[in-house]
Each structure stands twice: as C-alpha cells, then as structure tokens.
Design a protein around this motif. Sequence first.
Motif, PDB file in Angstrom:
ATOM      1  N   ALA A  47       1.010  -1.194   0.044  1.00 17.22           N
ATOM      2  CA  ALA A  47      -0.221   0.077  -0.032  1.00 17.22           C
ATOM      3  C   ALA A  47       0.639   1.256  -0.091  1.00 17.22           C
ATOM      4  N   HIS A  48       2.140   1.232   0.755  1.00  9.99           N
ATOM      5  CA  HIS A  48       2.727   2.429   0.930  1.00  9.99           C
ATOM      6  C   HIS A  48       3.627   2.682  -0.510  1.00  9.99           C
ATOM      7  N   PHE A  49       3.859   1.711  -1.057  1.00 14.25           N
ATOM      8  CA  PHE A  49       4.544   1.659  -2.506  1.00 14.25           C
ATOM      9  C   PHE A  49       3.644   2.493  -3.465  1.00 14.25           C
ATOM     10  N   MET A  50       2.263   1.875  -3.485  1.00 12.20           N
ATOM     11  CA  MET A  50       1.279   2.589  -4.445  1.00 12.20           C
ATOM     12  C   MET A  50       0.934   3.991  -4.032  1.00 12.20           C
ATOM     13  N   LEU A  51       0.790   4.387  -2.768  1.00 10.12           N
ATOM     14  CA  LEU A  51       0.561   5.592  -2.325  1.00 10.12           C
ATOM     15  C   LEU A  51       1.694   6.668  -2.863  1.00 10.12           C
ATOM     16  N   ILE A  52       2.896   6.222  -2.645  1.00  8.52           N
ATOM     17  CA  ILE A  52       4.095   7.174  -2.951  1.00  8.52           C
ATOM     18  C   ILE A  52       4.203   7.241  -4.459  1.00  8.52           C
ATOM     19  N   GLY A  53       3.373   6.068  -5.132  1.00  8.66           N
ATOM     20  CA  GLY A  53       3.571   6.586  -6.651  1.00  8.66           C
ATOM     21  C   GLY A  53       4.752   5.978  -7.469  1.00  8.66           C
ATOM     22  N   THR A  54       5.371   4.963  -6.777  1.00  7.94           N
ATOM     23  CA  THR A  54       6.494   4.261  -7.365  1.00  7.94           C
ATOM     24  C   THR A  54       6.242   2.876  -8.386  1.00  7.94           C
ATOM     25  N   ASP A  55       6.920   2.921  -9.357  1.00  7.90           N
ATOM     26  CA  ASP A  55       6.592   1.746 -10.114  1.00  7.90           C
ATOM     27  C   ASP A  55       6.859   0.441  -9.528  1.00  7.90           C
TER      28      ASP A  55
END
Length: 100
Positions: A47-55
């Motif tokens: 969830a964190h990775f998606m929230l910060i917008g990284t591929d």
Amino acid sequence: MHEMVPIMQKCIDNCLRCYGVCLRTAMSHCLEAGGKLTEPAICRTSAHFMLIGTDHHKHTCRECAEICTQCAADCRRVGDMQACVDACRSCVESCRQMAA
C-alpha cells in the motif's frame, strides 16, 4: 509519479484492510491457537509503495500476493479465522492485478 486509478485505490484499500485484519488476528487468535504468525507488513508495504507512486509497487504487490496466498491457506488450516482468509484473498486478487 503516476495518477491514482480506481484499480490501484481498490488495491491500496484491500492491502490496508488485510494488514489490519491479519495483525489483529495474529495478536489474538493466532497466539491463542498456537498458530504460526504470518507477517502482515507486506500488505502495508505494498500500500505504501502505491501511495507514494513508485512503479516498484509491481514488485511488492507480486510478493504480497504470494505471501497472502500462503497466509490464507494457513488461516484456513488453523480454523476460525474466516475474516483473515477473506481479507487475504481480496488482497491477493488486487495485488495480482497490480503486479501484472
């Protein structure tokens, strides 16, 4: 950084729900039943990775789907943990879509 699309938001919601359900279950029922604790942090990390917008979310989502598949199987085997099984299955489905 990319735009938040509905499928990604659904995945974030499923990951965070799974994290919460699994953590609560691990701290109560799993300990009482003597079951193996499965690490729910991968859901939070995805969830964190998606929230910060990284591929790179594709990588964490792939691992999250794999770990949550095992978690659902473990929870089903231990028994009386249907909420965790359901949360894991929803997370698996969403994460597989995001990893594709």
